[in-house]
Enzyme design. Structure first.
Site, PDB file in Angstrom:
ATOM      1  N   LYS A 133       9.824  45.651  19.201  1.00 24.45           N
ATOM      2  CA  LYS A 133       9.589  45.675  17.965  1.00 24.45           C
ATOM      3  C   LYS A 133       8.491  45.413  17.371  1.00 24.45           C
ATOM      4  O   LYS A 133       8.022  45.216  16.274  1.00 24.45           O
ATOM      5  CB  LYS A 133      10.894  45.667  17.030  1.00 24.45           C
ATOM      6  CG  LYS A 133      11.315  44.888  15.546  1.00 24.45           C
ATOM      7  CD  LYS A 133      12.218  44.536  15.280  1.00 24.45           C
ATOM      8  CE  LYS A 133      11.893  42.746  14.525  1.00 24.45           C
ATOM      9  NZ  LYS A 133      12.683  42.313  13.984  1.00 24.45           N
ATOM     10  N   ASP A 142      14.776  47.594  13.652  1.00 24.22           N
ATOM     11  CA  ASP A 142      15.844  46.441  13.624  1.00 24.22           C
ATOM     12  C   ASP A 142      17.202  47.063  12.969  1.00 24.22           C
ATOM     13  O   ASP A 142      17.023  48.150  12.489  1.00 24.22           O
ATOM     14  CB  ASP A 142      14.773  45.396  13.008  1.00 24.22           C
ATOM     15  CG  ASP A 142      14.768  45.859  10.839  1.00 24.22           C
ATOM     16  OD1 ASP A 142      14.975  46.334  10.883  1.00 24.22           O
ATOM     17  OD2 ASP A 142      14.233  44.658  10.325  1.00 24.22           O
TER      18      ASP A 142
END
Ligand code: SF4
Length: 215
Positions: A127, A146
């Site tokens: 991420k 997320d």
């Protein structure tokens, strides 16, 4: 897959995202930074911490530590003085120092601009690596996923997967590439404005196509 949860078609998923982009207008990354190093540090600090908290502490931190070398020479307690308001400050301080030591020893003090090198750095997962590539280098290899992205992708029916990696794969499969750089920030904004704990479906611009999975 949740019982009865529905998936949008590719066409519907792109339409939903485009409708949300038109609804919210300009959507941008939420952390303040100047250059890839500041972005890397801010992104590490932001895990499980509000963006406003990170943006409040980084000006003083970046005024004191200007290069990877500066960070690499800091101690945990040096950094904690500046970052104590973020969650897991000790671990994050150690990761920043360790990552910056690697930047100095392996990359001439610069943040690398490829996925494999980024995810090999301490404290950086896929991420954060996607975030750095997109916002620091304009390179779009994937989509940062997320908890907001996971939750809303499920509700809207773009992905019913349960792991960030699988959600990212579904998003990349479903959405046109032009949406990849900003869709994570769009979904977060939508989560904060309309599709939070109690979704305000009656005000939502995609209510007619959204299957409202789990709502
Ligand atoms: S607010 Fe309701 S209609 Fe809109 S995206 Fe969320 S669940 Fe779907």
């Amino acid at each position: 897959m949740g019982a009865g949860a529905k998936l949008l078609t590719k066409g519907e998923a792109n339409k939903a995202v485009e409708t949300l982009f038109s609804h919210y207008g300009k959507v941008k990354y939420y952390l303040d930074f100047d250059g890839p190093l500041q972005l890397m540090v801010a992104a590490i600090l932001s895990a499980q911490t509000r963006d406003e908290t990170v943006n409040k502490i980084t000006p003083a931190l970046f005024a004191k530590y200007k290069s990877a070398k500066d960070f690499s020479k800091a101690t945990e307690s040096d950094l904690i003085r500046y970052i104590k308001s973020v969650s897991y400050a000790g671990n994050k301080a150690l990761n920043i120092i360790a990552a910056c030591k690697e930047l100095v020893s392996q990359y001439g003090g610069n943040v690398p601009d490829d996925m494999d090198s980024l995810v090999a750095l301490p404290g950086i997962g896929r991420k954060t690596a996607n975030t750095i590539l997109i916002n620091g280098f304009g390179k779009v290899e994937g989509i940062p996923v997320d908890t907001w992205v996971m939750k809303l992708s499920y509700r809207i029916g773009i992905s019913l997967a349960k792991s960030p990696e699988a959600v990212e794969r579904d998003l990349m499969e479903k959405l046109d590439r032009k949406h990849w750089p900003k869709v994570a920030y769009l979904l977060k904004m939508h989560g904060k404005e309309l599709c939070g704990k109690k979704p305000l479906c009656e005000k939502c611009p995609i209510a007619r196509i959204c299957p409202k999975n789990g709502v």
